[in-house]
Design an enzyme around this catalytic site. Sequence first.
Site, short mmCIF file in Angstrom:
data_model
loop_
_atom_site.label_atom_id
_atom_site.label_comp_id
_atom_site.label_asym_id
_atom_site.label_seq_id
_atom_site.Cartn_x
_atom_site.Cartn_y
_atom_site.Cartn_z
N ASP A 14 36.38 -10.95 -59.94
CA ASP A 14 35.34 -11.02 -60.95
C ASP A 14 33.97 -10.91 -60.29
OD1 ASP A 14 33.83 -11.98 -63.41
OD2 ASP A 14 35.87 -12.33 -64.09
N HIS A 71 29.72 -14.71 -65.25
CA HIS A 71 31.01 -14.30 -65.80
C HIS A 71 32.18 -14.85 -64.98
CE1 HIS A 71 34.22 -11.39 -66.92
NE2 HIS A 71 33.57 -11.24 -68.05
N SER A 79 37.50 -10.95 -71.89
CA SER A 79 37.29 -11.59 -70.59
C SER A 79 37.57 -13.08 -70.66
CB SER A 79 35.84 -11.38 -70.13
OG SER A 79 35.65 -10.10 -69.60
#
Length: 738
Positions: free
Chosen positions: A142, A198, A520
């Site tokens: 990620d 994220h 996600s």
Amino acid sequence: MAKHGAFLFSYAFSTLVLTMSLLCNAIDHEDRKVHIVYLGSLPDDEEYSPRSHHLDILQRVVDGSSAENCLIRSYERSFNGFAAKLSDHEKEKTANMEEVVSVFPSKTFQLQTTRSWDFMGLKLTSPRKAIAESNVIVAVIDSGIDPDSESFRDEGFGAAPMKWKGVCEGGENFSCNNKIIGARFYDPAESARDEDGHGTHTASTAAGNVVKDVSFYGLEPGTARGGVPSARIAAYKVCGAMSRCSSEAILAAFDDAIADGVDIVSVSLASGRPLPFDNDVIAVGSYHAMKKGILTSNSAGNHGPGAGTVTSVAPWMLAVAASSKDRRIIDKAVLGSRTLVGASVNSFILKGSFPLIYGKDASSKCPEYYARSCEAGCLDSNSVQNKIVLCDQPAGVYEADRAGARGAIFYNPIPDYASVFPMPAVGLRSKDYNVAISYMNSTNDPQASIPKSENIKDPAAPEVVSFSSRGPNQILPEIIKPDVTGPGVTIIAAYPSDVPVTNGSRDTRRVKYNILSGTSMSCPHATGVAAYVKEFHPDWSPAAIKSALMTTAWPMNDTSNSSSPGEFAYGSGHINPLKAIDPGLVYDASAEDYIKLLCLVMDEARVRLISGDNSTCPTASKQGSAKDLNYPSISAVVTPMTPFTVTIRRRVTNVGLANSTYKAEIMPNSQVDIKVEPQVLSFKSMNEEKTFNLTIAGRGLPDGSHMSSSLVWSDGTHKVKSPVLVQSLSAAVASRFH
């Protein structure tokens, strides 16, 4: 003088290196671009040097440049390949070599929980195997991770598991511990620290610690935790500025993670469209992970609700759609004496009401169409000061914020989830937005206010959210994708405290836990459940774990339209953690089974390069089709308006009670006749295998239509459910899928 001489030498050497590097950027005015050269499995030869082989290939194809300077990265730990700068001509020469499986340009992939785990039934008091859970290693590929977050502290953790072979190479100001046991980063990043938010969010959703009293300014309050709080995390940062995640970095992360000894890989990334398996770095990496007993969980994509938008299509991966949970966030627009309910995550408190103005009336720079939408640069600051702006699109909120407005009310074309904005803002569905415009046009002094958001119960949950990518699988339509769905709407999880909450230029908020939505977010929920199953069954194969998640999934309400079956939205259903650890039966599959499948889409020579052995493909007459893969969901493709009889063979393995008898139950469908033979499966021992045939017969389906049913094997304790789907596709359409 010595220092001066050393400087001159260093400068001259650096100039030489730069010059040689520049030679690989252009030849004959043709720009070279980064390509992935995939060579399959590593040869079983101790004297084989992958890097030497890669350079040899480049020396045979590059024109007028140094092969060394064209090579960007070698993949040599878990599979064989490299990234290099190649011209179109050099790419073709490389692709025609016998030892090459595929050559494809590097792409940019996009980054695609207090209540969510309780919603799924996985509570803090649920059964756990503490020691086994602490031995599970979750790899998160990620945007990096925040090592300072409470979600990743290591109080109470022992040393890393003995199987761990990785390193902590997090860069400057980055330290691992007994929770984050490994970290790596790849060019152009300079640290494994998360500068986006994220990666921290997804890692904590999958395997974050238990952290009490968490909220986003009072919204989504509760205890934050991952599905497996005692598991370890290895972070692989592949995304740089602007959330750009390159193919070569993603493949490098897989190469390292597999060799490092992880158990589960979580990849909340997606390409813009489905790709052939040998051109898709996530499919390539996850295939080699599967060969080493590692399951990859991957987001289905955020390109819904259009058909055929799911990008995670390889059968050895778990493709995860996004759906709602039973708590959602709403906000309101108060217009005079009328209140309209909308969706947004608004942490701001506006005191009093403010004048309302339409974007088209607040712009002297743009045509009316753009001004109505509050396009970037359109709003005049002096026109919106101390006012609330009406905008025809969600992105207009950022322009209203830039121009200095007090708030924004916008038209939300996808009102089934709420987003965080940099200012007081609320999104309204079409009907209510038109009410807001009518109010403004019919009132001499229109006033509006936007209160702080609030949480309410959502009794309709779970429902697949509109942005979640849908099937059918455009590479192999006989394999239903996505596989399952999980919570992906307004998920609160860890966030770096030095990263802005939004991209708004005036947003000064900093938080330790933020709310995000997307596949996600659903992907790490499935990762956590897969790790939870691994905790109880450390010897199960990736396919067995995946089968457990699919066959025990909650049934979903079909919210799709008649032209798109619900299975294309949610696959087998919503993940159900407690049932997944005791599925009764599993549909297992090995690398050999997937090799047979690959024979359907590529020649035998390339299949052998991928398998790394002397695998042979069946002759054309015996090849079968993708429906023959021992997959937990069942699907077939038939010719339109033609009577059909399709027989599908499956194999199940008993992982429930040693002495057990399962009976088949078919959900009836008037369009077809479905039979199972045998209708009863009797087992005498654990891990015993039984096969059955499912035959589907029908008079013909219109082109592009479908038929849905389900098969359930039940022993009175377990219910092993598989969706059954028949799609009608013309030969011309079906050929496009491959």
